[in-house]
Write a protein that holds these residues in place. Structure first.
Motif, PDB file in Angstrom:
ATOM      1  N   GLN A   1      35.192  50.065  35.073  1.00 23.00           N
ATOM      2  CA  GLN A   1      36.384  49.353  34.596  1.00 23.00           C
ATOM      3  C   GLN A   1      36.155  47.842  34.614  1.00 23.00           C
ATOM      4  O   GLN A   1      36.590  47.130  33.708  1.00 23.00           O
ATOM      5  CB  GLN A   1      37.599  49.697  35.472  1.00 23.00           C
ATOM      6  CG  GLN A   1      37.977  51.164  35.463  1.00 23.00           C
ATOM      7  CD  GLN A   1      37.332  51.932  36.607  1.00 23.00           C
ATOM      8  OE1 GLN A   1      36.180  51.646  36.972  1.00 23.00           O
ATOM      9  NE2 GLN A   1      38.051  52.909  37.146  1.00 23.00           N
ATOM     10  N   SER A   2      35.456  47.382  35.663  1.00 24.65           N
ATOM     11  CA  SER A   2      35.186  45.940  35.769  1.00 24.65           C
ATOM     12  C   SER A   2      34.278  45.476  34.640  1.00 24.65           C
ATOM     13  O   SER A   2      34.522  44.427  34.018  1.00 24.65           O
ATOM     14  CB  SER A   2      34.545  45.631  37.123  1.00 24.65           C
ATOM     15  OG  SER A   2      35.369  46.066  38.180  1.00 24.65           O
ATOM     16  N   GLN A   3      33.238  46.251  34.385  1.00 23.06           N
ATOM     17  CA  GLN A   3      32.299  45.859  33.338  1.00 23.06           C
ATOM     18  C   GLN A   3      32.948  45.909  31.952  1.00 23.06           C
ATOM     19  O   GLN A   3      32.678  45.059  31.095  1.00 23.06           O
ATOM     20  CB  GLN A   3      31.071  46.774  33.381  1.00 23.06           C
ATOM     21  CG  GLN A   3      30.243  46.620  34.652  1.00 23.06           C
ATOM     22  CD  GLN A   3      29.814  45.190  34.898  1.00 23.06           C
ATOM     23  OE1 GLN A   3      29.360  44.492  33.984  1.00 23.06           O
ATOM     24  NE2 GLN A   3      29.971  44.731  36.137  1.00 23.06           N
ATOM     25  N   VAL A   4      33.810  46.916  31.747  1.00 18.27           N
ATOM     26  CA  VAL A   4      34.520  47.008  30.469  1.00 18.27           C
ATOM     27  C   VAL A   4      35.433  45.798  30.287  1.00 18.27           C
ATOM     28  O   VAL A   4      35.520  45.215  29.192  1.00 18.27           O
ATOM     29  CB  VAL A   4      35.344  48.318  30.398  1.00 18.27           C
ATOM     30  CG1 VAL A   4      36.303  48.303  29.215  1.00 18.27           C
ATOM     31  CG2 VAL A   4      34.416  49.517  30.319  1.00 18.27           C
ATOM     32  N   PHE A   5      36.095  45.405  31.367  1.00 19.47           N
ATOM     33  CA  PHE A   5      36.998  44.243  31.306  1.00 19.47           C
ATOM     34  C   PHE A   5      36.226  42.984  30.923  1.00 19.47           C
ATOM     35  O   PHE A   5      36.620  42.243  30.011  1.00 19.47           O
ATOM     36  CB  PHE A   5      37.691  44.067  32.661  1.00 19.47           C
ATOM     37  CG  PHE A   5      38.525  42.824  32.767  1.00 19.47           C
ATOM     38  CD1 PHE A   5      39.764  42.729  32.144  1.00 19.47           C
ATOM     39  CD2 PHE A   5      38.060  41.726  33.493  1.00 19.47           C
ATOM     40  CE1 PHE A   5      40.519  41.575  32.247  1.00 19.47           C
ATOM     41  CE2 PHE A   5      38.807  40.578  33.600  1.00 19.47           C
ATOM     42  CZ  PHE A   5      40.051  40.498  32.975  1.00 19.47           C
ATOM     43  N   ILE A   6      35.106  42.729  31.618  1.00 18.57           N
ATOM     44  CA  ILE A   6      34.322  41.519  31.336  1.00 18.57           C
ATOM     45  C   ILE A   6      33.720  41.583  29.935  1.00 18.57           C
ATOM     46  O   ILE A   6      33.692  40.584  29.199  1.00 18.57           O
ATOM     47  CB  ILE A   6      33.213  41.338  32.391  1.00 18.57           C
ATOM     48  CG1 ILE A   6      33.831  41.094  33.779  1.00 18.57           C
ATOM     49  CG2 ILE A   6      32.301  40.184  32.020  1.00 18.57           C
ATOM     50  CD1 ILE A   6      34.687  39.853  33.876  1.00 18.57           C
ATOM     51  N   SER A   7      33.255  42.759  29.540  1.00 21.00           N
ATOM     52  CA  SER A   7      32.674  42.902  28.198  1.00 21.00           C
ATOM     53  C   SER A   7      33.717  42.625  27.114  1.00 21.00           C
ATOM     54  O   SER A   7      33.408  42.020  26.081  1.00 21.00           O
ATOM     55  CB  SER A   7      32.108  44.309  28.017  1.00 21.00           C
ATOM     56  OG  SER A   7      31.061  44.548  28.928  1.00 21.00           O
ATOM     57  N   LYS A   8      34.929  43.045  27.360  1.00 21.22           N
ATOM     58  CA  LYS A   8      36.001  42.796  26.392  1.00 21.22           C
ATOM     59  C   LYS A   8      36.306  41.301  26.304  1.00 21.22           C
ATOM     60  O   LYS A   8      36.532  40.768  25.203  1.00 21.22           O
ATOM     61  CB  LYS A   8      37.263  43.564  26.810  1.00 21.22           C
ATOM     62  CG  LYS A   8      38.326  43.628  25.725  1.00 21.22           C
ATOM     63  CD  LYS A   8      37.835  44.393  24.508  1.00 21.22           C
ATOM     64  CE  LYS A   8      38.899  44.470  23.425  1.00 21.22           C
ATOM     65  NZ  LYS A   8      38.416  45.151  22.209  1.00 21.22           N
TER      66      LYS A   8
ATOM     67  N   VAL B   1      30.895  35.160  37.418  1.00 23.84           N
ATOM     68  CA  VAL B   1      32.106  34.767  38.158  1.00 23.84           C
ATOM     69  C   VAL B   1      33.385  35.315  37.536  1.00 23.84           C
ATOM     70  O   VAL B   1      34.461  35.174  38.121  1.00 23.84           O
ATOM     71  CB  VAL B   1      32.215  33.226  38.267  1.00 23.84           C
ATOM     72  CG1 VAL B   1      31.044  32.661  39.029  1.00 23.84           C
ATOM     73  CG2 VAL B   1      32.350  32.578  36.895  1.00 23.84           C
ATOM     74  N   GLY B   2      33.296  35.916  36.356  1.00 26.29           N
ATOM     75  CA  GLY B   2      34.504  36.429  35.713  1.00 26.29           C
ATOM     76  C   GLY B   2      35.219  37.459  36.557  1.00 26.29           C
ATOM     77  O   GLY B   2      36.459  37.453  36.660  1.00 26.29           O
ATOM     78  N   LEU B   3      34.440  38.329  37.209  1.00 28.37           N
ATOM     79  CA  LEU B   3      35.039  39.364  38.045  1.00 28.37           C
ATOM     80  C   LEU B   3      35.718  38.738  39.266  1.00 28.37           C
ATOM     81  O   LEU B   3      36.828  39.139  39.642  1.00 28.37           O
ATOM     82  CB  LEU B   3      33.965  40.357  38.495  1.00 28.37           C
ATOM     83  CG  LEU B   3      34.470  41.690  39.058  1.00 28.37           C
ATOM     84  CD1 LEU B   3      35.336  42.413  38.041  1.00 28.37           C
ATOM     85  CD2 LEU B   3      33.291  42.557  39.489  1.00 28.37           C
ATOM     86  N   SER B   4      35.077  37.757  39.881  1.00 28.03           N
ATOM     87  CA  SER B   4      35.694  37.080  41.027  1.00 28.03           C
ATOM     88  C   SER B   4      36.968  36.343  40.606  1.00 28.03           C
ATOM     89  O   SER B   4      37.959  36.330  41.341  1.00 28.03           O
ATOM     90  CB  SER B   4      34.701  36.085  41.647  1.00 28.03           C
ATOM     91  OG  SER B   4      33.619  36.758  42.238  1.00 28.03           O
ATOM     92  N   MET B   5      36.947  35.719  39.430  1.00 27.44           N
ATOM     93  CA  MET B   5      38.148  35.051  38.925  1.00 27.44           C
ATOM     94  C   MET B   5      39.284  36.045  38.738  1.00 27.44           C
ATOM     95  O   MET B   5      40.441  35.773  39.089  1.00 27.44           O
ATOM     96  CB  MET B   5      37.832  34.337  37.606  1.00 27.44           C
ATOM     97  CG  MET B   5      36.912  33.134  37.755  1.00 27.44           C
ATOM     98  SD  MET B   5      36.218  32.557  36.175  1.00 27.44           S
ATOM     99  CE  MET B   5      37.702  31.991  35.336  1.00 27.44           C
TER     100      MET B   5
END
Length: 797
Positions: free
Chosen positions: A386-393, A708-712
């Motif tokens: 889910q995290s990778q899909v979010f950042i990829s989007k 850092v997108g996931l940490s943000m």
């Protein structure tokens, strides 16, 4: 420098833990010494003329807000059993320590002409319970005939009676006031069955006491909620009890320190300083998330725990310092407001934020250096689908839909500006209580029957000794009273004019028709009787509260409805010309004052200065970012994603009818200081990637988003739910603060994740490479182990 700091931290783990432990013990002790602010927070600076005049007024005549009132609506009030219960209630309350006087229909004073001594006797109509109904009927007849009490102690038409309880001035400004108020309510509860109705409570001492009680209760409640909410969210993210416990330990120590700082600095706990501990928990958890995410990323890449911890400090330390510094700067701007409560809030918050940064930077690496290496399941969150899909989007939007991004945010700005034009500025003394709170219900009862309980005072200086009691002055006061009492927002006045009218009525043996100002012939006889009564302590005390010893300065006291600052401003604007037309400014000096006026001016002052502090916060944070990036163009680009959420928040206030007042204006400075953190973290990583990737902008933006997108996103979600806990407050202002800051930070997250990278890609080399290369934000160290790293690893193994 940060490489050396990392070495120092890990080489001196035990010593640092001992020092932190000792400081925590001291701060814990100081936290037990914290006192709660029991007076109304001083919104005005000590040099303000309104506050100076109000203090002079109180020094001359005493407190204007020292009366707690109890009201009942009982048709059978003048039945023997009900009347006796009311008398016994007043007697029991009068015996409480800290009570100066209790006046009610069962305990009210009368002036009786004493011809043998040529004076007036000032005494209770009847002191004690009645034995027969006939006796009570006689007492009622006397009370009804006394026009001084008309629509004050008893209203014949509505069958409402009021008990006025005057508190000691020293009790009013101490913690004893809350206990005394609780005692009064407890006594009242005992008599409700005998009286046959529920009692109504109001008055400034009662309202202030409830505010103080809620402040103390909510602070500990919010600390508990903040710990619980952030712990749950962190566990969802990291799936590790060990990570959660370490983060909770860090923020628990930080919140304890923040309470201790209140006492260390000699401050008192207020509605605002009570918000600092839960704020520190939320901000501290955000720090821990960035540090822990970096630690897990480093450990997964090379499998060396100590090297990973050292690189956490080395690579994230400076960016975390700057993010906390900008947040602290946002709060520190409140210190420029010359209001003690705002200044204390700003100082405590700013210091506590920098302390939670130090605690996070020290405790996270040190504690994890003692713990076992993370297992595969502990770093699995980095690869969560889910995290990778979010950042990829996010990356897809930034790369392929930038024009739509600009149109969307541009539309938001236009709609936001329109919404801001709908905002109004207004505030009430009881504004922060929820709509269904019994304080508002009781206040509405007194406003409907007696036109309010908020003191509104007019001071009249006749400029000559003795002139305040001259027939001309008394007639002018009477005319002024009639003019102001015509407004439905004001109660009937109490003044020297009413006292002199009572003297005339008493001189004519209580005839109601004689209640009025004496004629020239009557004046000499009546005042001669009054002069002979100066030895009566009760009468002298009453006179001192309405006229000074030289008989030059007097007061006219009203109670008014809590109409709000806008309406109060309008009323004062209408009353001032009336006052000047009755009292010639060349012959009299008049002053409009009282709690209502001080609150009005204080709110106006605070709102104005909080806007100024917001402007200072923007400038100060811009200067910090200019130091970091050495480019004003980059500063402008970095501020845009953080200004837009503020515009949308202002629009939300306008559309939802949330007024600008001290509690809601805080939203902008707090949210701006925190939302800039994401910008700094992103740009710091972006610059590191530029150097590593030979200044290839597109690749650097994408890698920065992945790093850092996931940490943000994690920190923004924590902040969103962390500030949402304030929506559980019983204070309307605190609830609005929680909702608005949460929404602002959520919008800022998407603005920083989408709009900021889009701007960097659009502006490309004309902005990024030309002004960004020499910024010196972070030195990019080679990934191979340095001598310092090897030395630290050997010492900590």
């Amino acid at each position: 420098m940060w490489q050396k700091i990392a070495g120092i931290i890990l080489r001196n783990r035990v010593a640092i833990l001992v020092v932190i432990g000792l400081i925590t013990l001291v701060q814990g002790f100081m936290a037990t010494q914290v006192k709660i602010r029991y007076d109304f927070a001083a919104l005005l600076p000590s040099t303000d003329s309104t506050l100076i005049n109000y203090k002079d007024f109180k020094q001359r005549f005493g407190e204007d807000g020292d009366v707690l009132v109890i009201g009942i609506e009982q048709e059978d009030f003048f039945k023997k059993d009900v009347y006796n219960a009311w008398y016994e209630l007043g007697k029991e309350v009068s015996e409480l320590e800290g009570i100066e006087e209790v006046v009610s229909a069962a305990r009210c004073y009368n002036l009786v002409r004493n011809d043998s001594l040529k004076k007036f006797d000032f005494s209770l109509i009847h002191d004690g319970p009645v034995e027969t109904q006939a006796q009570l009927d006689s007492i009622k007849a006397q009370i009804v005939n006394l026009k001084f009490y008309d629509n004050v102690m008893w209203d014949e038409e509505s069958h409402i009676s009021v008990m006025a309880i005057t508190m000691n001035a020293t009790v009013l400004d101490s913690k004893k006031r809350v206990a005394l108020t609780d005692q009064i309510v407890a006594v009242g509860d005992k008599y409700e069955d005998r009286l046959g109705v529920n009692l109504r409570y109001s008055g400034m001492p009662y309202i202030r006491s409830l505010l103080a009680k809620v402040v103390k209760a909510e602070m500990f409640l919010f600390i508990l909620y903040a710990l619980l909410v952030t712990a749950v969210i962190m566990f969802i993210f990291f799936r590790s009890f060990k990570v959660v416990m370490v983060a909770m330990l860090v923020v628990a120590i930080g919140s304890l320190w923040s309470i201790g700082f209140v006492a260390v600095m000699g401050f008192q706990l207020s509605i605002l300083t009570g918000l600092v501990p839960p704020l520190i928990i939320v901000i501290g958890v955000a720090n821990c998330i960035f540090l822990l995410n970096k630690y897990h990323t480093e450990y997964r890449s090379h499998g060396n725990k100590i090297k990973g911890l050292q690189r956490v400090v080395r690579k994230v330390g400076k960016a975390t310092l700057l993010t906390n510094a900008t947040t602290a700067a946002g709060f520190a701007t409140f210190t420029v407001v010359e209001s003690s409560v705002m200044r204390e809030f700003g100082v405590v918050a700013a210091i506590s934020i920098m302390c939670i940064f130090v605690l996070s930077l020290l405790l996270v690496p040190i504690i994890f250096s003692f713990l076992k290496e993370p297992k595969a399941r502990h770093v699995k969150h980095l690869d969560r689908k889910q995290s990778q899909v979010f950042i990829s989007k996010i990356v897809e939007i930034v790369l392929s839909y930038r024009s739509r991004v600009y149109w969307f945010f541009g539309t938001c700005v236009v709609v936001g500006i329109y919404g801001i034009t709908l905002i109004t500025s207004d505030g009430k003394i009881v504004d922060d209580f929820p709509e269904n709170h019994h304080v508002l219900k009781d206040l509405a009862f007194f406003e409907e029957q007696f036109n309010g309980v908020v003191p509104f005072e007019i001071q009249i200086d006749a400029l000559k000794p003795g002139k305040a009691l001259s027939p001309a002055t008394l007639k002018r006061i009477d005319k002024l009273q009639d003019a102001i009492s015509a407004y439905p927002e004001f109660s009937r006045a109490v003044s020297m004019t009413e006292i002199v009218k009572s003297l005339k009525q008493a001189y004519y043996n209580g005839m109601p028709s004689k209640y009025g100002l004496p004629s020239g012939a009557e004046r000499g006889f009546i005042l001669s009787y009054a002069d002979n009564d100066k030895g009566n302590k009760d009468a002298s005390s009453l006179l001192k509260s309405f006229i000074d010893s030289s008989q030059q300065i007097t007061r006219v006291s009203f109670q008014m409805k809590d109409v709000g600052t806008d309406e109060a401003e309008r009323l004062i604007g209408e009353i001032r010309p009336v006052l000047d037309s009755i009292f010639n400014p060349d012959k009299y000096q008049t002053l409009i004052t009282g709690t209502s006026v001080v609150y009005l001016r204080g709110t106006e002052y605070l709102v104005k200065n909080l806007f100024i502090s917001l402007g200072i916060a923007v400038v100060l944070i811009a200067l910090l970012m200019a130091y970091m990036f050495r480019s004003w163009r980059m500063v402008a680009v970095s501020l845009i994603p953080n200004i837009i959420p503020l515009i949308l928040t202002g629009a939300l206030m306008g559309f939802l009818g949330i007024t600008i007042k001290p509690s809601t204006i805080l939203v902008f400075s707090i949210a701006f200081g925190i939302s800039v953190d994401d910008t700094i973290h992103f740009l710091a990583k972006y610059r590191q990637e530029l150097e590593v990737n030979n200044w290839r902008i597109k690749r650097s933006v994408i890698l920065a988003l992945h790093e850092v997108g996931l940490s943000m996103a994690y920190t923004s979600i924590v902040l969103f739910f962390g500030f949402s806990i304030f929506h559980l407050s019983t204070f309307g202002g605190t609830k609005a603060l929680g909702m608005l800051v949460s929404i602002t930070l959520l919008v800022a997250m998407f603005s920083n994740l989408i709009l900021l990278p889009s701007l960097l890609l659009t502006l490309e080399r004309s902005l990024t490479t030309k002004y960004f290369k020499d910024a010196g934000l972070d030195t990019v160290y080679p990934e191979e182990e340095t001598e310092t790293e090897l030395s630290v690893q050997n010492q900590t193994t």
